[in-house]
Enzyme design. Sequence first.
Site, PDB file in Angstrom:
ATOM      1  N   THR A 168      36.697   2.663  -2.456  1.00  0.00           N
ATOM      2  CA  THR A 168      37.138   3.673  -1.086  1.00  0.00           C
ATOM      3  C   THR A 168      38.948   3.884  -1.024  1.00  0.00           C
ATOM      4  O   THR A 168      39.355   2.561  -1.771  1.00  0.00           O
ATOM      5  CB  THR A 168      36.542   2.841   0.592  1.00  0.00           C
ATOM      6  OG1 THR A 168      35.148   2.269   0.251  1.00  0.00           O
ATOM      7  CG2 THR A 168      37.016   3.962   1.138  1.00  0.00           C
ATOM      8  N   THR A 219      38.690  -1.479   3.417  1.00  0.00           N
ATOM      9  CA  THR A 219      37.787  -1.064   2.375  1.00  0.00           C
ATOM     10  C   THR A 219      36.794  -2.318   2.422  1.00  0.00           C
ATOM     11  O   THR A 219      37.173  -3.246   2.263  1.00  0.00           O
ATOM     12  CB  THR A 219      38.477  -1.113   1.250  1.00  0.00           C
ATOM     13  OG1 THR A 219      37.797  -0.897   0.261  1.00  0.00           O
ATOM     14  CG2 THR A 219      39.727  -1.440   1.102  1.00  0.00           C
ATOM     15  N   HIS A 221      32.829  -3.783   2.042  1.00  0.00           N
ATOM     16  CA  HIS A 221      31.252  -3.624   2.326  1.00  0.00           C
ATOM     17  C   HIS A 221      30.936  -3.470   3.897  1.00  0.00           C
ATOM     18  O   HIS A 221      31.659  -3.472   4.980  1.00  0.00           O
ATOM     19  CB  HIS A 221      30.415  -4.768   1.939  1.00  0.00           C
ATOM     20  CG  HIS A 221      28.601  -4.980   2.329  1.00  0.00           C
ATOM     21  ND1 HIS A 221      28.271  -5.289   3.152  1.00  0.00           N
ATOM     22  CD2 HIS A 221      27.997  -4.287   1.586  1.00  0.00           C
ATOM     23  CE1 HIS A 221      26.815  -4.767   3.352  1.00  0.00           C
ATOM     24  NE2 HIS A 221      26.573  -4.204   2.218  1.00  0.00           N
TER      25      HIS A 221
END
Length: 318
Positions: A168, A219, A221
Site C-alpha cells: 500500500t 499499511t 494486513h
Amino acid sequence: GRMKPVIVVHGGAGRIFKEREEGSRAGVVRAALRGYGILKQGGSALDAVEEAVRSMEDDPHFNAGRGSVLNEKGEVEMDAIIMDGKNLDSGAVSAVKCIANPIKLARLVMEKTKHMLLTDRGAHLFAQGMGIPETPGEKLITERSRDRWKKNLEPDSNPEEFQKDLGTVGAVAIDSEGNVACATSTGGLSNKLIGRVGDTACIGSGGYADNRSGATSTTGHGESIMKVVLARLILYHMEQGMSPEMAADTALDYMKTRVGGLGGVIVVNNSGEWAARFSTKQMSWATVKDDQLHYGIYTGERHTKSVDEALASESEGF
C-alpha cells in the site's frame, strides 16, 4: 504561516524483495521530494499528500495504481482515501477499476459530493461525470502482478505467503499553516475475492487526520488494521500525550498481540514531529523536514541527505 512543513511517505509494509529494493527506495524518495516541493512553495498539506501518493500510484514498484495486484479473476480493483485535518472532511473510493489515479478520484469525492465513500460502479460513474479519462485495465497490470496471480492460482500455492509483500502507499503532511492531511492508496491483497475492500478506504483504519493531534497513514494486513481501527488508535495515543513514535509502536504492538496482525505506519503530529514505524520485516519510507531528507527500508536503517543533494541525484536518475 509559522509552521515548518513536514512530509512523510510510505511505500508499503511487508517483505520487499532484494531486486525491488532500489526501486522502492527511489520511489518513496521521489514522492517525498514532490510533496515537499508543494509545501515549500506554501502549498497545502492536502495537495502535498495527494501529489506524493499520485507519484507512487504511477510507479509500478508499488501495489497502487499501475502495478496493483490482481483479484481472483485477474483484475485490478483499487481503494484510496484522503483526509483534511482542518475540518475532518474525507473522500474515499473502493473497488475501482480502470482509473490510473484513485487518489485523485478520492479527492474529488471529498470536494464535489456530500458523501465520503463511493464504491465500484458508482465511483466509476462519478469519475466519468468528472471527466476523468478511463485507463484500460491491462495498462495497470504489470508482468509481475500477472505472474504472481498465476502462481497463486496453482493448487499447492499459498497466497498468504505472497501477501507478505503488501505495498500500500501513503503520505502524511503538515503545511506552513499548521494543517495536517493524510492520503492512502492500494491495490489490496493478491487473489482477493471480487469486491473485497480492506482498511485503506475506511476512515480511521487506512488513515486519519485531525489538526488537534496529527495525521497517520497505515499499511499492512487490512483485516487486522480494521479490527483495531489502527489510524485512529494512534491519534488517540497522541491525544493522551504520547510522541508519534511511541503512539505508533504502542498501536502496532496492540494489533500484533490482540489479533496477530503486522503492519506499518507513518505519523506526523501537530507540532511537526514525525515517525515511520513497522512490525513487518520492512517498510519503504521517506520524510523531509528542515530541508533534510531521511529514508529507509529496514528496521534501524536511516539515510540522510540534504534536499538539494537529493534533487540533484533525482534529476540524474538514481
